[in-house]
Design a protein around this motif. Sequence first.
Motif, PDB file in Angstrom:
ATOM      1  N   LEU A  88       0.836  -1.200   0.000  1.00  0.00           N
ATOM      2  CA  LEU A  88       0.000   0.000   0.000  1.00  0.00           C
ATOM      3  C   LEU A  88       0.872   1.252   0.000  1.00  0.00           C
ATOM      4  O   LEU A  88       0.508   2.278  -0.591  1.00  0.00           O
ATOM      5  CB  LEU A  88      -0.925  -0.004   1.221  1.00  0.00           C
ATOM      6  CG  LEU A  88      -1.967  -1.128   1.266  1.00  0.00           C
ATOM      7  CD1 LEU A  88      -2.810  -1.022   2.533  1.00  0.00           C
ATOM      8  CD2 LEU A  88      -2.861  -1.087   0.031  1.00  0.00           C
ATOM      9  N   GLY A  89       2.031   1.189   0.670  1.00  0.00           N
ATOM     10  CA  GLY A  89       2.961   2.303   0.633  1.00  0.00           C
ATOM     11  C   GLY A  89       3.562   2.497  -0.748  1.00  0.00           C
ATOM     12  O   GLY A  89       3.729   3.626  -1.212  1.00  0.00           O
ATOM     13  N   ARG A  90       3.871   1.409  -1.416  1.00  0.00           N
ATOM     14  CA  ARG A  90       4.426   1.496  -2.778  1.00  0.00           C
ATOM     15  C   ARG A  90       3.440   2.151  -3.728  1.00  0.00           C
ATOM     16  O   ARG A  90       3.835   2.762  -4.719  1.00  0.00           O
ATOM     17  CB  ARG A  90       4.775   0.103  -3.301  1.00  0.00           C
ATOM     18  CG  ARG A  90       5.992  -0.537  -2.662  1.00  0.00           C
ATOM     19  CD  ARG A  90       6.219  -1.929  -3.228  1.00  0.00           C
ATOM     20  NE  ARG A  90       6.551  -1.867  -4.638  1.00  0.00           N
ATOM     21  CZ  ARG A  90       7.786  -1.834  -5.116  1.00  0.00           C
ATOM     22  NH1 ARG A  90       8.816  -1.873  -4.287  1.00  0.00           N
ATOM     23  NH2 ARG A  90       8.010  -1.769  -6.405  1.00  0.00           N
ATOM     24  N   ALA A  91       2.155   2.008  -3.452  1.00  0.00           N
ATOM     25  CA  ALA A  91       1.132   2.565  -4.345  1.00  0.00           C
ATOM     26  C   ALA A  91       0.484   3.821  -3.773  1.00  0.00           C
ATOM     27  O   ALA A  91      -0.372   4.407  -4.428  1.00  0.00           O
ATOM     28  CB  ALA A  91       0.048   1.512  -4.611  1.00  0.00           C
ATOM     29  N   VAL A  92       0.895   4.234  -2.565  1.00  0.00           N
ATOM     30  CA  VAL A  92       0.204   5.282  -1.791  1.00  0.00           C
ATOM     31  C   VAL A  92      -1.311   5.165  -2.004  1.00  0.00           C
ATOM     32  O   VAL A  92      -1.998   6.120  -2.367  1.00  0.00           O
ATOM     33  CB  VAL A  92       0.716   6.714  -2.098  1.00  0.00           C
ATOM     34  CG1 VAL A  92       2.048   6.960  -1.475  1.00  0.00           C
ATOM     35  CG2 VAL A  92       0.732   7.025  -3.578  1.00  0.00           C
ATOM     36  N   ALA A  93      -1.802   3.956  -1.812  1.00  0.00           N
ATOM     37  CA  ALA A  93      -3.205   3.634  -2.112  1.00  0.00           C
ATOM     38  C   ALA A  93      -4.158   4.382  -1.185  1.00  0.00           C
ATOM     39  O   ALA A  93      -3.958   4.399   0.035  1.00  0.00           O
ATOM     40  CB  ALA A  93      -3.432   2.130  -1.976  1.00  0.00           C
ATOM     41  N   PRO A  94      -5.196   4.992  -1.744  1.00  0.00           N
ATOM     42  CA  PRO A  94      -6.170   5.737  -0.937  1.00  0.00           C
ATOM     43  C   PRO A  94      -7.225   4.822  -0.325  1.00  0.00           C
ATOM     44  O   PRO A  94      -8.409   4.863  -0.674  1.00  0.00           O
ATOM     45  CB  PRO A  94      -6.786   6.710  -1.959  1.00  0.00           C
ATOM     46  CG  PRO A  94      -6.722   5.951  -3.252  1.00  0.00           C
ATOM     47  CD  PRO A  94      -5.469   5.116  -3.187  1.00  0.00           C
ATOM     48  N   VAL A  95      -6.797   3.975   0.600  1.00  0.00           N
ATOM     49  CA  VAL A  95      -7.705   3.054   1.291  1.00  0.00           C
ATOM     50  C   VAL A  95      -7.476   3.167   2.801  1.00  0.00           C
ATOM     51  O   VAL A  95      -6.368   3.472   3.241  1.00  0.00           O
ATOM     52  CB  VAL A  95      -7.502   1.588   0.829  1.00  0.00           C
ATOM     53  CG1 VAL A  95      -7.895   1.419  -0.627  1.00  0.00           C
ATOM     54  CG2 VAL A  95      -6.056   1.160   1.036  1.00  0.00           C
ATOM     55  N   PRO A  96      -8.509   2.902   3.609  1.00  0.00           N
ATOM     56  CA  PRO A  96      -8.394   3.063   5.070  1.00  0.00           C
ATOM     57  C   PRO A  96      -7.853   1.831   5.787  1.00  0.00           C
ATOM     58  O   PRO A  96      -8.356   1.457   6.847  1.00  0.00           O
ATOM     59  CB  PRO A  96      -9.837   3.368   5.481  1.00  0.00           C
ATOM     60  CG  PRO A  96     -10.661   2.590   4.504  1.00  0.00           C
ATOM     61  CD  PRO A  96      -9.906   2.666   3.196  1.00  0.00           C
ATOM     62  N   TYR A  97      -6.821   1.195   5.218  1.00  0.00           N
ATOM     63  CA  TYR A  97      -6.291  -0.017   5.845  1.00  0.00           C
ATOM     64  C   TYR A  97      -5.650   0.291   7.191  1.00  0.00           C
ATOM     65  O   TYR A  97      -5.929  -0.366   8.197  1.00  0.00           O
ATOM     66  CB  TYR A  97      -5.280  -0.693   4.921  1.00  0.00           C
ATOM     67  CG  TYR A  97      -4.728  -1.980   5.506  1.00  0.00           C
ATOM     68  CD1 TYR A  97      -5.470  -3.151   5.449  1.00  0.00           C
ATOM     69  CD2 TYR A  97      -3.491  -2.018   6.125  1.00  0.00           C
ATOM     70  CE1 TYR A  97      -4.992  -4.332   6.000  1.00  0.00           C
ATOM     71  CE2 TYR A  97      -2.996  -3.191   6.676  1.00  0.00           C
ATOM     72  CZ  TYR A  97      -3.759  -4.345   6.607  1.00  0.00           C
ATOM     73  OH  TYR A  97      -3.270  -5.502   7.171  1.00  0.00           O
ATOM     74  N   LEU A  98      -4.784   1.280   7.235  1.00  0.00           N
ATOM     75  CA  LEU A  98      -4.093   1.592   8.484  1.00  0.00           C
ATOM     76  C   LEU A  98      -5.078   2.039   9.560  1.00  0.00           C
ATOM     77  O   LEU A  98      -4.968   1.631  10.718  1.00  0.00           O
ATOM     78  CB  LEU A  98      -3.041   2.673   8.251  1.00  0.00           C
ATOM     79  CG  LEU A  98      -2.200   3.048   9.479  1.00  0.00           C
ATOM     80  CD1 LEU A  98      -1.270   1.901   9.875  1.00  0.00           C
ATOM     81  CD2 LEU A  98      -1.386   4.310   9.207  1.00  0.00           C
ATOM     82  N   SER A  99      -6.038   2.846   9.192  1.00  0.00           N
ATOM     83  CA  SER A  99      -6.978   3.382  10.177  1.00  0.00           C
ATOM     84  C   SER A  99      -7.953   2.331  10.682  1.00  0.00           C
ATOM     85  O   SER A  99      -8.306   2.319  11.865  1.00  0.00           O
ATOM     86  CB  SER A  99      -7.754   4.566   9.575  1.00  0.00           C
ATOM     87  OG  SER A  99      -8.448   4.179   8.408  1.00  0.00           O
ATOM     88  N   SER A 100      -8.376   1.422   9.819  1.00  0.00           N
ATOM     89  CA  SER A 100      -9.392   0.439  10.204  1.00  0.00           C
ATOM     90  C   SER A 100      -8.798  -0.903  10.611  1.00  0.00           C
ATOM     91  O   SER A 100      -9.034  -1.395  11.715  1.00  0.00           O
ATOM     92  CB  SER A 100     -10.378   0.226   9.044  1.00  0.00           C
ATOM     93  OG  SER A 100     -11.383  -0.712   9.391  1.00  0.00           O
ATOM     94  N   ALA A 101      -7.997  -1.509   9.721  1.00  0.00           N
ATOM     95  CA  ALA A 101      -7.499  -2.867   9.962  1.00  0.00           C
ATOM     96  C   ALA A 101      -6.314  -2.908  10.914  1.00  0.00           C
ATOM     97  O   ALA A 101      -5.911  -3.987  11.357  1.00  0.00           O
ATOM     98  CB  ALA A 101      -7.100  -3.514   8.631  1.00  0.00           C
TER      99      ALA A 101
END
Length: 403
Positions: A88-101
């Motif tokens: 996700l860091g490699r893609a700077v993906a706009p998803v709430p993985y860090l905040s939720s999971a």
Amino acid sequence: MTLLYTEVEEELRAAVRALLADKCSPSALLDRASRTTESGTPYDAELWKALARDIGVAGLLIPEELGGTASREGGASAREAAVVLEELGRAVAPVPYLSSAVLATQALLTAAGQNARGDVAVELLGRLAAGEATAALAVSFAASPYAPPAPWHRDGAVLGEDGTVTGTVTGVIGAEAADVLLVPVRLAQSEKQGTGLCAVEASPAAGEAVRVTPATSLDLTRPVATVSFDSAAARVVATRDGMEAPWVGEALARSAGLLASEQLGVAEWCLTTTVAYVKERRQFARPVGSFQAVKHRLADLWLEVVGARAAARNAAARLAEAPAAGPLGDDAAVAVAVAQAHCGAVAVHAAEECVQLHGGIGMTWEHPAHLYLKRAKADQIALGTPGDHREALAGPADLPAPA
């Protein structure tokens, strides 16, 4: 303990990377970032659904008995979560993985393990693991695990005698995408000082009782918001006498250790992309990368990234060995502090070199380099600054500060 990636971890990496390559290409990322201020939808809901439900990344830290895939006997752990964060860091993906999971999940795991009202936490963890809901911990992203925000602060949220929550929290990540907000509170009805963790549904039915106001954010792919509660209906997840709120401090500490893997992913993308560019870009009838000064800068950066990988992997491995909830042991705490003290600076340096060595195109918004620099800078001051983590290392390393 080994820091090498296992076959299962590499398979997980391949699945996540393939999905991100298809759904989160640099051009799509730039387009979404440019439209964020207009649309008000910074997160990619479809991408998050595919990650959480189809690949199952939302439940990597949740024990199998609670609906997730984590297990100390061959199941998932913080190591697998770290691999996902790298990608996700490699893609700077706009998803709430860090905040939720990660953040919200860790807070719930701590609450479930420390309080008799764990049934609410168990129910929420099951929803998160299945990808049926997304949660956010209503704590500032800049909060340090060594000085977690106290619910007793005058601006903190309060759980009233009528079971509703009132208060305001600033700098919250993932709030826009959250179905459930986990709110650290002080207990107004307690005869003596007490703290708690409440779950507030952030559905449209909540109306004006729950307001999420986007704030100006450096990182366009991970915005922050101010969350306000005005007599919002809440379910009590956990309570505790005294002023400590362990579900906050432990969630911040464990999440800080895993954030290092995201910073590693940012640094790796910047290094790989820059090396590829200087091999192709020609000046004075030769590739830019053939100049000794450029070679040395990238060689030094490669050494920094290798060190960051070792620190991030060590933190993930130590967290994987630790119990799912409860205070971290000395080894894990030191590993987390070392990883955060080192990886934040490496990610920022890699992004700065990426922008500079790309020349003119690297300075424009048409190239994604600026998104990586902004993510790296935002991550560097999140969950404790590098200075906070170095200070925390002074005691275990027996390096007292100057008198």
